[in-house]
Enzyme design. Structure first.
Site, short mmCIF file in Angstrom:
data_model
loop_
_atom_site.label_atom_id
_atom_site.label_comp_id
_atom_site.label_asym_id
_atom_site.label_seq_id
_atom_site.Cartn_x
_atom_site.Cartn_y
_atom_site.Cartn_z
CD GLU A 246 -3.04 5.53 6.65
OE1 GLU A 246 -3.00 5.56 5.41
OE2 GLU A 246 -2.14 5.00 7.35
N GLY B 66 2.25 2.27 10.79
CA GLY B 66 3.19 3.37 10.65
C GLY B 66 3.86 3.78 11.96
N GLY C 39 2.77 -1.14 4.33
CA GLY C 39 2.78 0.28 4.00
C GLY C 39 4.19 0.78 3.75
N GLY C 40 4.80 1.35 4.78
CA GLY C 40 6.12 1.98 4.64
C GLY C 40 7.15 1.10 3.96
CG ASN D 261 -1.71 1.22 1.42
OD1 ASN D 261 -1.81 2.04 0.51
ND2 ASN D 261 -2.30 1.36 2.61
CD1 TRP D 262 3.43 0.91 -2.85
CD2 TRP D 262 3.44 2.04 -4.79
NE1 TRP D 262 4.08 0.13 -3.77
CE2 TRP D 262 4.10 0.80 -4.98
CE3 TRP D 262 3.32 2.91 -5.87
CZ2 TRP D 262 4.64 0.42 -6.20
CZ3 TRP D 262 3.86 2.55 -7.10
CH2 TRP D 262 4.52 1.31 -7.26
CE LYS D 263 -0.20 3.29 4.74
NZ LYS D 263 -0.16 3.41 6.19
CG HIS E 164 -5.84 1.93 5.11
ND1 HIS E 164 -5.45 2.90 5.98
CD2 HIS E 164 -4.82 1.03 5.03
CE1 HIS E 164 -4.23 2.61 6.42
NE2 HIS E 164 -3.83 1.49 5.86
CB SER F 261 4.98 -1.85 12.04
OG SER F 261 4.57 -0.51 12.33
CD GLU G 73 -3.63 -2.48 7.26
OE1 GLU G 73 -2.51 -2.72 6.81
OE2 GLU G 73 -4.26 -1.44 7.00
P1 PGA Z 1 2.72 0.30 7.69
O1 PGA Z 1 1.25 0.51 7.02
O2 PGA Z 1 3.25 -0.99 7.12
O3 PGA Z 1 3.48 1.50 7.27
O4 PGA Z 1 2.49 0.21 9.17
C1 PGA Z 1 0.40 -0.58 6.80
C2 PGA Z 1 -0.90 -0.08 6.20
O5 PGA Z 1 -1.36 1.00 6.59
O6 PGA Z 1 -1.49 -0.75 5.32
#
Ligand code: PGA
Length: 256
Positions: free
Chosen positions: A101, A176, A237-238, A11-13, A99, A216, A170
């Site tokens: 967010e 994050g 994500g990251g 997930n590149w956000k 998600h 994470s 999640e």
């Molecule tokens: P993260 O994000 O790996 O940076 O914690 C995961 C996500 O939000 O899908």
């Protein structure tokens, strides 16, 4: 026991939405090309979806493309939105929905998530529906109550084609933050979700549905998480923004 093919989705956000997205996708294709038995998906921003899917196809890569969101109507006067048929036309096969967010910053509710899962499945795209509790909810002992409420909002929609829809657990406090859930903590919730699917949908859907862990996930903790019985992959994500590290997570899924 049904064999569930592991799935690693990046997930590149709000990153890599231009030419940098094409470069990253091609680097992911390269870093994962010798791994087998793992499905690999990247989720760039909308602006890069068509170009990334065209580049991956041209490169002969098995890596597939997800969008990070969708609008549940097919067309009409909805300025600024993107529909399932548009995503399909851009070469997208997967859609990340609900998600945390989106729930936190964009007011998405369980009802929104249900509508989006419905539209996604109707267009023959694959939903990755996200669920998970906040730190406050976990500390109040409400983890399963919240996670079940999230799951119950869409789970029956998975009944028609068992094994198509994907769930991503999640924990919001692990996204994050570098605070990864322990493999045991994650497995406990994954097992509870799988049992919930038996009760609310069917044993077949429960058995075939892939439940990803997200929060994470990195190259150095992936193996242990992915070895848990009910963890069928990861939403990353990251660590999805660096192809080499992401490739190591995919490799961990192969061996786990
Ligand atoms: P993260 O994000 O790996 O940076 O914690 C995961 C996500 O939000 O899908």
């Amino acid at each position: 026991m049904t064999h569930r093919t592991p799935l690693i989705a990046g997930n590149w956000k709000l990153h890599a939405g231009g030419h940098d997205g094409i470069e990253l996708a091609l680097a992911v294709a390269e870093a994962t090309k010798s791994t087998s038995g793992v499905q690999v998906v990247v989720a760039p921003p909308f602006t890069a979806l068509a170009a990334v899917s065209a580049s991956l196809e041209e490169a002969g890569s098995k890596v597939e493309v997800a969008s990070q969101n969708i609008y549940p109507k097919d067309s009409g006067a909805f300025t600024g939105e993107i529909s399932a048929p548009m995503l399909a036309a851009a070469g997208v096969k997967w859609v990340i929905i609900g998600h945390s967010e989106r729930r936190l910053y964009f007011g998405e509710t369980d009802a929104t998530v249900r509508d989006k899962v419905t539209a996604t499945l109707a267009a023959q795209l694959i939903p990755i529906a996200c669920v998970g509790e906040t730190l406050e909810e976990r500390e109040a002992g409400k983890t399963l109550e919240v996670v079940f409420r999230h799951v119950d909002a869409f789970a029956d929609l998975f009944a028609e084609n068992p094994g198509v829809g994907v769930i991503a657990y999640e924990p919001v406090w692990a996204i994050g933050t570098g605070k990864v859930a322990t493999p045991a903590q994650a497995q406990e919730v994954h097992a509870a979700i799988r049992q919930r699917l038996v009760e609310k949908v069917s044993a077949e859907v429960s058995e075939k549905t892939r439940i990803l862990y997200g929060g994470s996930v990195k190259a150095d903790n992936a193996q242990e998480l992915l070895s848990q019985t009910d963890i069928d992959g990861a939403l990353v994500g990251g660590a999805a923004l660096v192809a080499a590290g992401f490739g190591q997570i995919v490799a961990a899924a192969q061996t786990a």
